[in-house]
Design a protein around this motif. Structure first.
Motif: not given
Length: 217
Positions: A119-124
Motif C-alpha cells: 500500500a505504501e509503495s502504491l501511494f508513493e
C-alpha cells in the motif's frame, strides 16, 4: 472486466491472457479485498489457476501488476485532463465519465485499507506520478508553479485519497456490497464545487503567512 471502462484497450477477447487475469484481479480485489483467492480470479478471467501463477509467479506478483495498471490508467487520464488546451474542458470530460473509474477507485481503496509495504509503495508511486502530470499542467500554463512540487503533490494525494477513504467508511453498511461506480459519482458531485472554489480562488486572504512560516524553518 471493466466492460464500461473506455480506458480499457480493446474488448475482453482482444486482451492477452495475462491482461485478462490482471483486469479480473483488479475488479475482484476491489470488490472483495485481497483475501480473494487465485481460483476465483482464474474463474473470472476464464483461465486455469495454474496460468495465474505462470504469468505472475505469485499473488504478490499479480498485485504488483494490478498496481502498475491502475497507476498507468490514472496517470494517463489525469495528464490528458490537465494538459488539454482548455483545462476546464479536460476536467469536465473526465467528470462526465467519472463512474467508469469505479473499479480503479475500489482497488485503490482496498489497497490503502490493507496497509503495509504494498500500500505504501502504491501511494508513493501515485505521488511520483502526480508530480509529473501536475508539472505538465504548470508547463501548459493551466496550474500555478509551486515552491515545493513534491510536497504539493503529496498533500493533494493525501487530501484526495483521505477524503475517498473517509467517504467509503461512512457509507459502508456492514457486509453490504458498495457500488463504487455510484459512490464515485456521488462523491464527485458533492466535493467538486467546493474543491474547485478552493483550488481556483484560494482560502486565506493574508499571503504573508506562508512567507513567515518558511522564514521560521
Amino acid at each position: 472486466m471493466f466492460n464500461r471502462d473506455p480506458l480499457s484497450q480493446g474488448s475482453a477477447k482482444d486482451l492477452t491472457t495475462a491482461a485478462r487475469i490482471r483486469d479480473a484481479a483488479i475488479e475482484l480485489f476491489g470488490e472483495q479485498g485481497f483475501q480473494v483467492g487465485v481460483r476465483a480470479i482464474a474463474a473470472a478471467a476464464g483461465v486455469s489457476p495454474g496460468l495465474v501463477n505462470h504469468h505472475f509467479g505469485s499473488k504478490d506478483g499479480l498485485r504488483a501488476a494490478c498496481d502498475e495498471r491502475v497507476l498507468e490508467l490514472t496517470r494517463d487520464k489525469e495528464a490528458s485532463a490537465i494538459t488539454e488546451p482548455s483545462i476546464a474542458k479536460g476536467m469536465l470530460a473526465t467528470l462526465a465519465e467519472i463512474e467508469e473509474f469505479g473499479p480503479l477507485v475500489a482497488y485503490m481503496v482496498r489497497s490503502l485499507q490493507a496497509g503495509g509495504p504494498l500500500a505504501e509503495s502504491l501511494f508513493e508511486h501515485m505521488v511520483t506520478d502526480a508530480v509529473v502530470y501536475i508539472q505538465a499542467g504548470v508547463d501548459a500554463g493551466a496550474i500555478k508553479p509551486s515552491r515545493d512540487p513534491v510536497a504539493r503533490a503529496r498533500y493533494l494525494m493525501m487530501l484526495n485519497l483521505g477524503a475517498t477513504l473517509l467517504y467509503v467508511q461512512m457509507h459502508q453498511r456492514g457486509g453490504e456490497k458498495l457500488d463504487f461506480r455510484k459512490l464515485v459519482r456521488d462523491l464527485t458531485d458533492e466535493l467538486t464545487p467546493p474543491a474547485l472554489e478552493f483550488y481556483t480562488q484560494g482560502l486565506i486572504t493574508d499571503p504573508t503567512i506562508l512567507d513567515t512560516l518558511n522564514k521560521e524553518k
